[in-house]
Motif scaffolding. Structure first.
Motif, PDB file in Angstrom:
ATOM      1  N   ILE A 149       0.806  -1.222   0.000  1.00 25.39           N
ATOM      2  CA  ILE A 149       0.000   0.000   0.000  1.00 25.39           C
ATOM      3  C   ILE A 149       0.840   1.273   0.000  1.00 25.39           C
ATOM      4  O   ILE A 149       0.325   2.340  -0.316  1.00 25.39           O
ATOM      5  CB  ILE A 149      -1.008   0.037   1.169  1.00 25.39           C
ATOM      6  CG1 ILE A 149      -0.309  -0.076   2.502  1.00 25.39           C
ATOM      7  CG2 ILE A 149      -2.059  -1.006   1.038  1.00 25.39           C
ATOM      8  CD1 ILE A 149      -1.258   0.240   3.646  1.00 25.39           C
ATOM      9  N   SER A 158      -6.616  -1.063   3.791  1.00 21.56           N
ATOM     10  CA  SER A 158      -5.947  -2.156   4.511  1.00 21.56           C
ATOM     11  C   SER A 158      -6.986  -3.017   5.198  1.00 21.56           C
ATOM     12  O   SER A 158      -6.977  -4.244   5.091  1.00 21.56           O
ATOM     13  CB  SER A 158      -5.000  -1.622   5.583  1.00 21.56           C
ATOM     14  OG  SER A 158      -4.159  -0.689   5.038  1.00 21.56           O
ATOM     15  N   CYS A 160      -4.429  -2.891  -3.115  1.00 19.71           N
ATOM     16  CA  CYS A 160      -5.548  -3.619  -2.505  1.00 19.71           C
ATOM     17  C   CYS A 160      -5.406  -5.120  -2.763  1.00 19.71           C
ATOM     18  O   CYS A 160      -5.656  -5.942  -1.876  1.00 19.71           O
ATOM     19  CB  CYS A 160      -6.876  -3.138  -3.065  1.00 19.71           C
ATOM     20  SG  CYS A 160      -7.249  -1.447  -2.626  1.00 19.71           S
ATOM     21  N   GLY A 186      -5.528   4.742   3.132  1.00 20.39           N
ATOM     22  CA  GLY A 186      -4.628   3.625   3.444  1.00 20.39           C
ATOM     23  C   GLY A 186      -5.228   2.722   4.501  1.00 20.39           C
ATOM     24  O   GLY A 186      -5.230   1.493   4.385  1.00 20.39           O
TER      25      GLY A 186
END
Lengths: 856, 229
Positions: free
Chosen positions: A39, A373, A280, A369
């Motif tokens: 990421i 996540s 992702c 982010g």
């Protein structure tokens, strides 16, 4: 006797969960780092783009007044009536006037000439900001005599210095200083058409204001109270519209400047978004493998009394923390990266960029982010809830059963909703966003189907007589604990995004690439008056230069479409200020031509090409297809043009596609011969001059005899435009490269996180005496074959995806090159294989027992 | 004498692709508080399945499992987890120490799950009892099999369980280490007054208990009271 009234409801001890999450991560931090790396780049790209956008908007807001240099600018391309002139003289508290047009300038000392934009100025413009010159006082002193300010790039090109002379039309001017910057002008614009300022009072004497010269007049106004600008505009709206005057205020300039960068920002945002989507995939893949490895530990904790919610929270905390850490790192990287963007883009931007830290962009990056996540890890995380404690006493007794958990479907819906929402935010088009999401879902399902089919085929097809290592390598793809599906999806989707971006980048670059190949001509002479046609042709003949094309140009306006004029159309399109918005067809001047045959750069699309007006007098014109779409005109529609005062009735006979990428005269509206020959017009000649020296000589001779004729050296223009596109190329490649790099990282992390599944088997084989070569062949074959199949599927999907993007979104031709695709087809499986072999290297270099202990 | 565990008509049937597989069939027995019981039988006889049901790790298909007077079949998975944490200790064949936790942390986990404070000393005392006080900071991977099982013993006794289930506790150990671990297990059991249920192939180990329940083909074929009870 035990307590029979068991208080089963235990409150959650969050501090212990935090401690446990920390402890549990101890031995797996490298695995979590892989997850984090997925990421980082995505968030970095996003923060860089958002920061750049925020800073640019702030600079546009702050410097809006210097973009226009005045509170109000009124523009006209026609002579004004005394009434309108009188009206304009009542506006504002301070006024200035400029008349500008494109013409040749001749440098007396260097004996060179170049096409420039002449701006003849009177008054104290700019009222805000400065015309920056060297020496600095030249901006005001040039108005005191027959003096000029000359663009600094021109000064350099012709090695001119203040005090030298230039000739514009019939008149010579002394260079007062070099022009460093002009309000609202970009570096690129000044390279393509450099500016020369002269005092307005000398314009008439240059002899360039005769009929046919395309002169624009701009009237600048300063107001004491800005609010009165809108009041004045509202009050005089009708008169301004009637006189076909357009205007620009600080507010409209701010809006249009922001809009001009919308496409750039959208492209940058899309690249960032793709990097993020790849991230992702990385998150989803690495967490799935991570949780699989944690199965025994979770089962043991469940035996010891950990409940499902607590187990879920331990891993949620881990994922959230790592996601946040990745997002913070990405935000740092992105903030640093945004300082690079202006270095590349400064030539395109009319404001002075002051890059600073954009906390809102950082905030968005951190939030994004964290959300991705958690969201993309959730399908694996919620399966933690259903891990049975029985797994502790009997391995593989009860696996995770994702399909039966209704919460999982909710999570999938959330994931789809997030992708849709985020795509919509980038594209601002609900249908495009929907198509994008459906496309990704289809790709996802196809890759799953493909991996299932692969496993089925391999199970049935591997012949028993095949060599053991080959059989073992292929069998690894369908045996229990295989990684075929997860790796197929990860590799396939990464390939899909990487290759799509590569192909779309190619389409974008083709779209902007300019080529002079469409014609042999490299010199265009324009603004040729009818009376100058013959003598100029003779001059070229004397110089042994061919007239490769002779193109007439007639200026006109549309006044009626299908019997309705602008006002009638305008009734249905009224903006929020109550101002009639004339259909695009009626605004602006059209430069049309007439010709008997189609040119090399034109292809007939619909209808019938009519090159000569038939005897019944029906004028069948041909429109460029995209232009016809824009003004919503169909074959057979009637259009009335105002050809410099005279109405000309026509019918739309055909649509053409035009290759605008060739630097030569192309037209949206083409008349047949036999209509416009007597209309006021000017001509463009095209010729070919072999050597640069002859080109300079010809320019000097033409300029001497025909001072109003402008000459464009295509070689030079193409060179200038090429350098401009090099910069655009760089920006596109840079951002695309960023996403591709993320794709590679995700690919690597997927392969590396899957290694645990095969390690034990390889160690067992090693223990039983398998040679280094045998282990390498088995592992290599498994990864190479899987990589190849998944990459091939990804490339096929990418071709379909980029074709759809090119044809439907970018409206471009689509012709992908085969060689780069082959390179991807070879490179990605090789990379997958090498990564697989790299992650299994410990089997070859360490004693088996040591590895088993480490991995247990 | 009270019964800590009651098994009444318990069956366990697995269904797979329309096929029914009866692993346990109508099992009945009770275990007295503080006793030691061995469940023995050949592979596939249903020993581990029975242990899973007794310890509340799984649900029976029919019948009733009652632990400490609590009917396990009517509890949710989370409620059964709370029961395990309160009343049950486990020893596994493959130790099942948490690889990311040190020996001390592994021992502390059951108490931490209860939310108890100041437990470090208690956990260290237990590690001392199993002879591993000096290895408290070591991770499982740094311990031998025997040492891991001793940590597992300390963990099993840390929450002072009413009943301890041991699944082939010496299955992964050599003879010498096995003897040491068995002695330690029985000593700790005696000291704490815990009921001990051992699932094992090892008849020598089974002989050390008060009672031996023999399973074959999912049914109890013998329920023997041993002399040294």
């Amino acid at each position: 006797m035990p307590d029979h009234n068991l208080n089963i409801k235990r409150s959650i001890n969050y501090s212990w969960l935090l401690k446990m999450a920390w402890r549990d991560s101890r031995k797996n931090r490298s695995r979590l780092l892989l997850f984090m790396s997925s990421i980082i780049l995505g968030i970095a790209a996003l923060v860089a783009v958002y920061s750049f956008k925020a800073n640019l908007q702030r600079d546009i807001d702050e410097q809006a007044k210097t973009l226009t240099g005045a509170d109000l600018i009124i523009e006209s391309r026609r002579p004004l009536s005394p009434a309108v002139t009188a009206l304009l003289d009542t506006l504002g508290t301070a006024r200035a006037k400029e008349r500008n047009f494109v013409s040749m300038v001749y440098f007396m000392k260097g004996e060179g000439s170049r096409l420039v934009q002449i701006r003849a100025l009177s008054g104290d413009y700019p009222f805000y900001g400065n015309i920056e010159t060297l020496p600095s006082n030249a901006a005001s002193t040039f108005k005191t005599g027959r003096k000029a300010l000359v663009d600094h790039t021109l000064m350099l090109q012709y090695q001119a210095t203040p005090g030298d002379s230039i000739k514009i039309g019939n008149l010579s001017f002394v260079i007062e200083g070099s022009l460093e910057s002009v309000p609202g002008q970009t570096g690129i614009a000044s390279t393509v058409t450099p500016v020369v300022y002269i005092p307005l009072e000398y314009l008439e004497q240059t002899g360039l204001t005769q009929l046919g010269s395309r002169i624009q007049s701009r009237y600048f106004y300063k107001y004491k109270d800005v609010l009165t600008v809108n009041r004045d505009l509202k009050r005089h709206q009708q008169s301004l519209d009637k006189a076909q005057l357009s205007y620009e205020t600080v507010a409209t300039k701010k809006e249009s400047t922001g809009r001009a960068f919308k496409n750039l920002n959208q492209f940058l945002a899309l690249s960032g978004f793709i990097a993020l989507l790849l991230g992702c995939i990385g998150v989803g893949t690495s967490i799935q493998v991570y949780i699989k490895e944690k199965l025994a530990a979770i089962a043991t904790l469940r035996c010891l009394g950990l409940n499902a919610k607590e187990a879920f929270l331990i891993y949620l905390i881990q994922v959230g923390a790592i996601g946040l850490l990745g997002a913070i790192t990405g935000a740092f990287l992105g903030t640093a990266l945004q300082f690079l963007l202006p270095l590349v883009l400064k030539d395109f931007i009319p404001v002075e960029l002051s890059m600073g830290i954009s906390w809102s962009a950082i905030g968005q990056g951190l939030a994004t982010g964290l959300i991705i996540s958690v969201l993309f890890a959730l399908p694996s995380l919620i399966s933690v809830r259903s891990i049975s404690p029985l797994n502790a006493i009997r391995a593989s007794f009860e696996g995770v059963k994702p399909a039966r958990d209704p919460l999982k479907w909710l999570v999938y819906l959330l994931v789809i909703g997030f992708v849709y929402g985020f795509t919509y935010l980038q594209m601002k088009d609900s249908m495009q966003a929907l198509a994008f999401v459906i496309g990704i879902l289809l790709a996802f399902l196809l890759l799953i189907g493909q991996s299932k089919l692969l496993m089925l085929v391999l199970r049935k097809m591997i012949p028993e007589r095949m060599a053991y290592v080959w059989r073992q390598g292929f069998a690894n793809l369908y045996r229990p604990n295989n990684q075929t599906m997860i790796l197929s999806v990860a590799i396939g989707l990464s390939t899909l995004f990487i290759v799509t971006l590569y192909l779309v980048q190619g389409v974008l670059l083709n779209k902007v690439a300019v080529s002079g190949n469409g014609t042999k001509s490299n010199m265009v002479l324009f603004d040729i008056q009818p009376a100058q046609k013959e003598p100029l042709a003779k001059l070229l003949k004397r110089e042994n230069l061919p007239v490769l094309a002779e193109v007439p140009i007639v200026t006109m306006r549309i006044i009626e479409i299908n019997g309705k004029n602008a006002e009638q159309y305008g009734d249905s399109t009224t903006d929020k200020n109550g101002r009639n918005k004339p259909s695009r067809a009626f605004s602006g001047e059209i430069r049309a031509s007439y010709q008997a045959d189609l040119r090399a750069t034109e292809v007939l699309g619909e209808g019938k090409w009519v090159g000569v007006t038939p005897v019944d007098g029906t004028v069948l014109i041909s429109l460029e297809k995209a232009y016809a779409d824009r003004i919503k005109v169909r074959i057979g529609d009637s259009i009335v043009f105002d050809v410099q005062g005279l109405p000309v009735k026509t019918k739309v006979g055909s649509f053409r596609t035009v290759d605008w990428n060739t630097v030569q005269p192309n037209f949206r509206v083409v008349f047949p011969t036999g209509v416009l020959e007597q209309a006021p017009q000017f001509y463009v000649f095209m010729t070919h001059v072999a050597a640069a020296k002859r080109s300079a000589d010809l320019q000097a001779k033409v300029l001497k005899q025909f001072p109003n004729v402008s000459i464009v050296n295509l070689d030079m223009i193409i060179k200038t435009i090429d350098s401009l596109f090099d910069k655009i190329n760089f920006v596109i490649r840079f951002m695309a490269g960023f996403s591709m790099a993320t794709g590679w990282i995700v690919l690597l992390s997927s392969v590396m996180s899957s290694k645990g599944q095969r390690l034990k088997e390889s160690v067992l084989l090693r223990t039983m005496g398998a040679s280094r070569r045998q282990i390498l062949t088995i592992t290599g074959l498994e990864y190479l074959f899987l990589g190849f199949i998944a990459t091939a599927a990804g490339i096929i999907l990418a071709i379909l995806g980029s074709w759809a993007l090119a044809v439907f979104a970018l409206k471009s031709n689509y012709a992908p090159e085969i060689l780069p695709l082959l390179a991807f087809l070879i490179a990605i499986p090789l990379l997958v294989m090498l990564t697989g072999l790299y992650s299994s290297r410990s089997v070859l270099n360490q004693p088996p027992l040591e590895i088993l202990r480490k991995e247990s | 004498m009270e019964h800590i565990l009651n098994i009444q008509n318990v069956s366990k049937i697995y269904e797979n692709a329309g096929h029914k597989l009866t692993v346990l069939d109508q099992i009945n027995f009770s275990i007295q508080t503080g006793s030691t019981v061995a469940i023995t039988g050949p592979s596939g006889s249903g020993k581990t399945t029975l242990l899973g049901l007794c310890a509340g790790l799984d649900r029976s298909s029919s019948g009733k499992v009652s632990l400490s007077g609590i009917d396990l079949d009517h509890l949710t998975e989370d409620e059964r987890a709370a029961v395990r944490n309160r009343y049950v200790g486990f020893i596994f064949q493959n130790f099942q120490l948490l690889p990311t936790l040190t020996a001390l942390e592994n021992v502390m986990v059951p108490l931490e799950l209860r939310g108890e404070k100041n437990i470090k000393k208690h956990a260290l005392d237990l590690l001392d009892k199993v002879g591993l006080a000096d290895r408290s900071g070591h991770y499982p991977v740094q311990l031998s099999g025997g040492e891991q099982q001793r940590v597992s013993l300390a963990r099993a006794f840390s929450n002072q369980p009413a009943i301890l289930f041991a699944d082939e506790p010496t299955g992964n150990l050599d003879a010498e280490t096995s003897d040491k671990v068995i002695k330690l297990m029985f000593d700790l059991n005696r000291e704490a007054g815990t009921t001990l249920v051992i699932v094992t192939h090892d008849l020598d180990l089974a002989a050390k208990t008060n009672r031996m329940i023999k399973l074959k083909g999912g049914v109890v074929v013998a329920d023997l009271v041993l002399n040294h009870a």
